[in-house]
Design an enzyme around this catalytic site. Structure first.
Site, short mmCIF file in Angstrom:
data_model
loop_
_atom_site.label_atom_id
_atom_site.label_comp_id
_atom_site.label_asym_id
_atom_site.label_seq_id
_atom_site.Cartn_x
_atom_site.Cartn_y
_atom_site.Cartn_z
N GLN A 241 0.83 -1.20 0.00
CA GLN A 241 0.00 0.00 0.00
C GLN A 241 0.87 1.26 0.00
OE1 GLN A 241 -3.67 -0.73 2.77
NE2 GLN A 241 -1.95 -1.86 3.63
N ASN A 242 2.18 1.06 0.13
CA ASN A 242 3.11 2.19 0.22
C ASN A 242 3.41 2.77 -1.16
OD1 ASN A 242 3.16 1.57 2.91
ND2 ASN A 242 5.16 0.58 2.86
N ASP B 261 6.35 4.69 -1.49
CA ASP B 261 7.73 5.18 -1.35
C ASP B 261 8.73 4.50 -2.28
OD1 ASP B 261 8.19 2.68 -0.06
OD2 ASP B 261 7.69 3.56 1.88
N HIS C 171 -1.24 1.54 -4.49
CA HIS C 171 -1.60 2.96 -4.46
C HIS C 171 -0.67 3.85 -5.28
CE1 HIS C 171 -3.70 1.92 -0.42
NE2 HIS C 171 -4.49 1.71 -1.45
N CYS D 92 0.33 13.78 -15.41
CA CYS D 92 -0.69 14.76 -15.77
C CYS D 92 -2.06 14.12 -15.60
CB CYS D 92 -0.49 15.21 -17.22
SG CYS D 92 -1.77 16.36 -17.79
N THR E 64 0.42 -2.66 8.65
CA THR E 64 -0.74 -1.93 8.15
C THR E 64 -1.92 -2.11 9.10
OG1 THR E 64 -2.41 -1.78 6.39
CG2 THR E 64 -1.27 -3.90 6.63
N ILE F 263 8.34 -5.09 13.01
CA ILE F 263 8.42 -6.02 11.87
C ILE F 263 9.81 -6.63 11.74
CG2 ILE F 263 8.20 -6.23 9.36
CD1 ILE F 263 6.17 -3.88 9.57
#
Length: 287
Positions: A116-117, A119, A134, A142, A237, A280
């Site tokens: 879901q990161n 980075d 994501h 654009c 998460t 973790i």
């Protein structure tokens, strides 16, 4: 600095770790889902952890896609903060967790990785069997014509368009803003946002904002991987975001075991075959 964003956790229980390792080890097609908690040890804060999460420690609120598209002020707030935080974000390096999962992949220890990161740290660590659900904040897109450029290239354009802006908030000798520092209200006023070089449209980091539809191809891939797997491991998460929760719930509805490692409660705790409230890296070192 990285420890600043890691939530406090309880002391490790060796018996719990052994049991967890044994249970997860019975799953031969493991689907792994990672969230912000896997990157806190890289100096990137999560959102909801007690005392250290961005939403719990500051007055920061998520920006919604509809507001971003309709409101110039909203876009100025989004991009001014992104501009000041980019140097820290860009310099973040993968930590033990990212490299451990990359090694797991090389050793065929899991079926697929969904993060879901945004980075890009899993990719930097070498992961290839991955869906960035994501998006990825290392590029800018654009909203009209699909033109894409790197986030660093866009940073250079932001810098050129806003001379002296950074110096108002970043002290001499300091390279960037702390990730958990909120800008004063109204400070984004006058911040200039470069347009798309191709069509003049609005530029947005290539990530899914709240209220924005997910990429349909990614949804299909995730659904396929859930159907193929025979167990799910979530790492870092809370599953508060619906997209991640739905993936876990999909697996749960198929009676597949759910394993959770997260400091603090998650939306799927009642579904879990077993859960560990540990850091973790402490868990992965034992697995």
């Amino acid at each position: 600095m990285a420890r600043k964003y890691v939530p406090h956790t309880t002391e490790l229980c060796e018996n719990s770790l052994k049991k967890f390792k044994s249970l997860v080890g019975t799953v031969d097609k493991l689907l792994i889902i990672t969230g912000a908690g896997i990157s806190t040890e890289s100096g990137i804060p999560d959102y909801r952890s007690k005392d250290v999460g961005l939403y719990t420690k500051t007055a920061l609120e998520p920006i919604y896609f509809q507001d971003f598209m309709k409101s110039k002020k909203c876009r100025q707030r989004y991009w001014s903060r992104s501009y000041l935080n980019w140097p820290r974000f860009a310099q973040a390096l993968p930590n033990f967790n990212h490299y451990a999962l990359s090694k797991w992949e090389a050793a065929n220890k899991f079926h697929w990785l969904i993060t879901q990161n945004v980075d890009g740290l899993h990719l930097k660590a070498g992961s290839k069997m991955i869906t960035e659900l994501h998006g990825n904040a290392l590029q800018v897109k654009c909203t009209s014509c699909e033109y894409i450029e790197t986030r660093q290239t866009y940073q250079d354009r932001l810098n050129y368009a806003n001379p002296g802006f950074k110096e108002q908030f970043v002290s001499p000798g300091q390279q960037e803003l702390d990730a958990d520092t909120a800008l004063p209200l109204g400070s984004e006023q006058g911040f200039k946002i470069p347009e798309c070089l191709n069509c003049g449209g609005l530029m947005k980091t290539d990530v899914t904002l709240f209220g924005e539809n997910l990429n349909t191809d990614k949804i299909k891939v995730c659904g396929k991987k859930v159907n193929e797997c025979n167990g799910v491991l979530t790492l870092g998460t809370s599953l508060e975001v619906l997209s991640g929760y739905q993936i876990v719930n999909h697996a749960h509805m198929q009676n597949k075991p759910i394993f959770i490692v997260n400091i603090g409660p998650t939306r799927a705790d009642q579904m879990a075959t077993m859960k560990l409230d540990y850091r973790i890296s402490d868990v992965l070192k034992e697995m």
